[in-house]
Write an enzyme that holds these catalytic residues in place. Structure first.
Site, PDB file in Angstrom:
ATOM      1  N   THR A  32      16.714 -86.580  10.160  1.00  0.00           N
ATOM      2  CA  THR A  32      17.315 -87.679   9.427  1.00  0.00           C
ATOM      3  C   THR A  32      17.287 -87.341   7.940  1.00  0.00           C
ATOM      4  O   THR A  32      17.146 -86.173   7.581  1.00  0.00           O
ATOM      5  CB  THR A  32      16.607 -89.012   9.784  1.00  0.00           C
ATOM      6  N   ASN A  33      17.456 -88.304   7.072  1.00  0.00           N
ATOM      7  CA  ASN A  33      17.446 -88.072   5.626  1.00  0.00           C
ATOM      8  C   ASN A  33      16.888 -89.319   4.942  1.00  0.00           C
ATOM      9  O   ASN A  33      16.705 -90.343   5.590  1.00  0.00           O
ATOM     10  CB  ASN A  33      18.864 -87.704   5.155  1.00  0.00           C
ATOM     11  N   PRO A  34      16.620 -89.235   3.621  1.00  0.00           N
ATOM     12  CA  PRO A  34      15.919 -90.349   2.958  1.00  0.00           C
ATOM     13  C   PRO A  34      16.772 -91.574   2.619  1.00  0.00           C
ATOM     14  O   PRO A  34      16.289 -92.464   1.932  1.00  0.00           O
ATOM     15  CB  PRO A  34      15.391 -89.713   1.663  1.00  0.00           C
ATOM     16  N   SER A  35      18.003 -91.656   3.090  1.00  0.00           N
ATOM     17  CA  SER A  35      18.828 -92.822   2.744  1.00  0.00           C
ATOM     18  C   SER A  35      18.161 -94.116   3.206  1.00  0.00           C
ATOM     19  O   SER A  35      17.644 -94.206   4.318  1.00  0.00           O
ATOM     20  CB  SER A  35      20.201 -92.686   3.414  1.00  0.00           C
ATOM     21  N   ALA A  68      24.794 -91.944   4.887  1.00  0.00           N
ATOM     22  CA  ALA A  68      24.413 -90.532   4.771  1.00  0.00           C
ATOM     23  C   ALA A  68      24.358 -89.983   6.193  1.00  0.00           C
ATOM     24  O   ALA A  68      23.322 -90.044   6.861  1.00  0.00           O
ATOM     25  CB  ALA A  68      23.066 -90.405   4.068  1.00  0.00           C
TER      26      ALA A  68
END
Ligand code: C5P
Length: 221
Positions: A29-32, A96
């Site tokens: 995943t990502n930090p969004s 994102a």
């Protein structure tokens, strides 16, 4: 001055990260956090739009008057967005979206054994590029870009390649902008080549400013 109204319009917004499962307990995943997309959905609803918000995992509360659809993976977001895109007058693609997903999701938790582990990944569908291929002439498509290098060039290239009206470039290398911050500094690029720098703003004000620019008479060219 009275803000531009969106009464009678359908606005589709995506927000948040996607989650690509490796096994039942691990993901890519990502930090969004979803803050920018939720702020846009809230702002559009305040201006009278019917708003559909398609969001990846986030703890944010649903803004008043917004229809929210929760998804997990990029593939799910693709399917849900395409179901709602036909009737949308405006699309703001603030999510994102993961660019790669595991080729296989293990059905049970992977055991840690070897010192190194290789994950095979494949590209996810580009949702926005697909919307750009299918768009009605009267539909307004707005993308977001977060770049670390050659930001303007890359954003311009995405605007063209994905057939967008606007791209909002997040300044990542500046204090107060980007992931997990309450503020954002957006550079707006229009397909005409018109460029506009917004100041560093709280994300709800950045959302209002973005809507104002998109709804204002489109620059010529
Ligand atoms: O190509 P890049 O990921 O930088 O483009 C960013 C824009 O494209 C964002 O608006 C993002 O929501 C959208 N996007 C998408 N589907 C993907 C990847 C990105 O819609 N698989």
């Amino acid at each position: 001055a009275r803000r531009h109204s969106l009464a009678g319009k359908h606005v589709l917004v995506t927000a948040g990260p996607t989650r690509e499962m490796i096994d039942p307990v691990r993901c890519l995943t990502n930090p969004s956090t979803g803050t920018m997309g939720f702020a846009l959905a809230r702002a559009a609803a305040r201006r009278g739009a019917r708003v559909t918000l398609v969001t990846g995992p986030t703890l944010l509360p649903t803004p008043p008057g917004v229809t929210r659809i929760d998804v997990t993976s990029a593939q799910e977001m693709y399917e849900v967005v395409l179901q709602h895109a036909d009737t949308a007058d405006f699309v703001f693609m603030a999510a994102a979206v993961a660019d790669y997903t595991p080729v296989e999701t293990a059905p049970s938790k992977l055991k840690k054994e070897a010192d190194e582990l290789v994950l095979r990944l494949r590209r996810t569908p580009d949702i926005l590029a697909e919307l750009g291929r299918r768009r009605r002439p009267d539909q307004v498509l707005v993308g977001f870009a977060m770049e670390t290098d050659n930001a303007l060039e890359n954003a311009r290239e995405k605007l063209r390649r994905k057939n967008l009206d606007w791209i909002a470039l997040n300044r990542l290398n500046e204090p107060g902008a980007g992931f997990g911050t309450g503020t954002n500094r957006l550079t707006l690029l229009h397909r005409s080549g018109h460029l506009e720098e917004l100041p560093l703003l709280p994300k709800d004000e950045a959302a209002e400013a973005l809507l104002d620019r998109v709804l204002r008479e489109i620059p010529s060219g």
